[in-house]
Design a protein around this motif. Sequence first.
Motif, PDB file in Angstrom:
ATOM      1  N   CYS A  60      14.184  48.141  92.791  1.00 57.74           N
ATOM      2  CA  CYS A  60      12.954  47.554  92.251  1.00 57.74           C
ATOM      3  C   CYS A  60      11.816  48.562  92.194  1.00 57.74           C
ATOM      4  CB  CYS A  60      12.559  46.323  93.061  1.00 57.74           C
ATOM      5  SG  CYS A  60      12.254  46.658  94.789  1.00 57.74           S
ATOM      6  N   CYS A 128       8.375  47.230  96.789  1.00 56.51           N
ATOM      7  CA  CYS A 128       9.303  46.382  97.535  1.00 56.51           C
ATOM      8  C   CYS A 128       8.636  45.920  98.839  1.00 56.51           C
ATOM      9  CB  CYS A 128      10.610  47.129  97.795  1.00 56.51           C
ATOM     10  SG  CYS A 128      11.998  46.015  98.076  1.00 56.51           S
ATOM     11  N   ASP A 129       9.115  44.824  99.367  1.00 57.06           N
ATOM     12  CA  ASP A 129       8.397  44.037 100.385  1.00 57.06           C
ATOM     13  C   ASP A 129       7.649  44.843 101.453  1.00 57.06           C
ATOM     14  OD1 ASP A 129       9.843  42.167  98.990  1.00 57.06           O
ATOM     15  OD2 ASP A 129      10.573  41.107 100.754  1.00 57.06           O
ATOM     16  N   CYS A 201      10.350  41.777  92.857  1.00 60.65           N
ATOM     17  CA  CYS A 201      10.760  40.393  92.622  1.00 60.65           C
ATOM     18  C   CYS A 201       9.587  39.607  92.039  1.00 60.65           C
ATOM     19  CB  CYS A 201      11.237  39.758  93.923  1.00 60.65           C
ATOM     20  SG  CYS A 201      12.777  40.487  94.517  1.00 60.65           S
TER      21      CYS A 201
HETATM   22 FE1  FES Z   1      12.378  44.846  96.164  1.00 61.74          FE
HETATM   23 FE2  FES Z   1      12.565  42.108  95.887  1.00 61.74          FE
HETATM   24  S1  FES Z   1      14.145  43.582  96.138  1.00 61.74           S
HETATM   25  S2  FES Z   1      10.848  43.371  95.841  1.00 61.74           S
END
Ligand code: FES
Length: 579
Positions: A60, A128-129, A201
């Motif tokens: 991502c 990413c998170d 996401c």
């Molecule tokens: Fe990276 Fe969801 S996998 S933000």
Amino acid sequence: MTVPDAPGRPVLRSGTWFDGSGKAGSVVRTHMLQAGFAPEDLAGKPVVGILSTWSEATPCNAGLRDLAERVARGVLAEGGIPLEAPVMSLGEPLMRPTTMLYRNLLSIEVEEVARANPFDALVLLGGCDKTVPGLLMGAASVDLPSVVVTTGPMLSGSVCGRPAGSGTDLWRVLEERRADRATDADVALVERGLSRSTGHCMTMGTASTMACLTEALGLQLPGGTAAVAVGADRSRLAAASGGLAVAMARDGGPRPSELLTREAFENALIVLAAIGGSTNAVLHLLALAGRCGVPLDLDDVDRLARDVPVLLDVAPSGSGLMADVEAAGGVPALLGRLLPLLHAGASTVSGATVGEIAAAASLHDQSVIRPLDRPVAAPGGLAVLRGSLAPGGAVIKVASASPALLQHTGPAWVFDQVEDYLAAAADPADDPPDDVVVVVRGAGPRGWPGMPEIGNLPIPVRLLERGVRDVVRVCDGRMSGTAYGTVVLHVAPESAAGGPLALVRNGDLVRLDVRGRRLDLLVDEAELEVRRRATPAAPVSTERGWTGLHRRHVLQADRGADLDFLVGASGSEVPRAPF
Ligand code: FES
């Protein structure tokens, strides 16, 4: 030493590298020339460190390489020197045991890389998170002028022509598969249609939540959250952020310590409630506040969320996706909705206050960004619980829970390891009652370690067969921001730190009272004392390496699971070798 180019402007930090005399200065200059810079570039141009969490192991974040180039263009256009430096990437889908184990390590890397190099300002690239929280925490501790560029949300998912949301739609089809109401082919269709481009996401998971909060905190340019990852607007935002960083370097600020005030954190908590954001953000905001020396605790989270309804119609609390938020006007339009509740005078990197950004915003879709009197969900979408089972606190995402379970008492079904629960939940021989309260412990910051996202535990198969789709689940771990269900998370202290969660036994009654903000174990104190004496304290970890360091120093969830020796800031001063 670089001469200030205007009265009152600070001397550039990078000048102490480039203008040095003798061996130290010569070594720096010859290697900057080696990098292709001209001697005149080293005469007073601000240096912008572009700290990027790009990695092929973080799909991502794959667009960050391109965004870094756009940032660099913006830096050059404004007369600065861009220096890109990679920092640890934390890819949610691939990293084991859990990215949360490494958030603090990323923050250390950001802090030390920024301090050790001749950077006058920073542009932080993540998505990413855990990348954005780690970047923010490191930037706060080194306190150099900083602006964040997030990857932006990936394209909306599409499955058989229907929109599909990251995580949320996958969890749904997997639950249906377990209940034999979906096939392997159905699951494969969702897997294929869910992640259609680079970008984080695009439901309101932790990545979208942290992007929104970064903008609310004032560290990302207005509109920087929702612009789609592969769109031209994001490229322009990246270039503008590079140019802005040059100006911030010349002005010597604003620094994170000037932006990340108590008012800014309160604004962020209000936005967190209004977006129906991820519970993970509570941890990250508490940890970030700790780096900034801003007093902030779980009671603030609950108090501020109580009066704020969910205004954003985005999954999992609502039905839309981040593309809908972009089309509706993005975070600036949301700030406009929330303005009566916000600290309008809070400053941002853009130079405009939160109130000015809100006033200038355009709202294009009232069904996606709702008015305060017509919300997606009632106030209190996020609640903090305390009680005999969680003296240090616990959180529940009320907006994603089953209303009928918010006041519930049921018998505990207890597991020390999530693997044991998964086996039992899948075994038709295990037939818990419909009112069961599933308790899984050993998943806290120290215990697992790193607090894995296991809270959204699958419903036992026998209950699924009976049509039960939700039960109360209690754990000291975390839950994906894209997940849903009646799940009590972040129970503190965790069982591995001697919390009362360690004392629960099968059949004990557990009472969840969200209205009263309580989570209680209905067992006599005398009996609990007997159990306490019979429960040996967990030994101090003697593991080597990062995991050992983490286990020995991690704070509990109510302190954001930061490491005890990282709380606070050290600033950007760095000693020079005397030669
Ligand atoms: Fe990276 Fe969801 S996998 S933000």
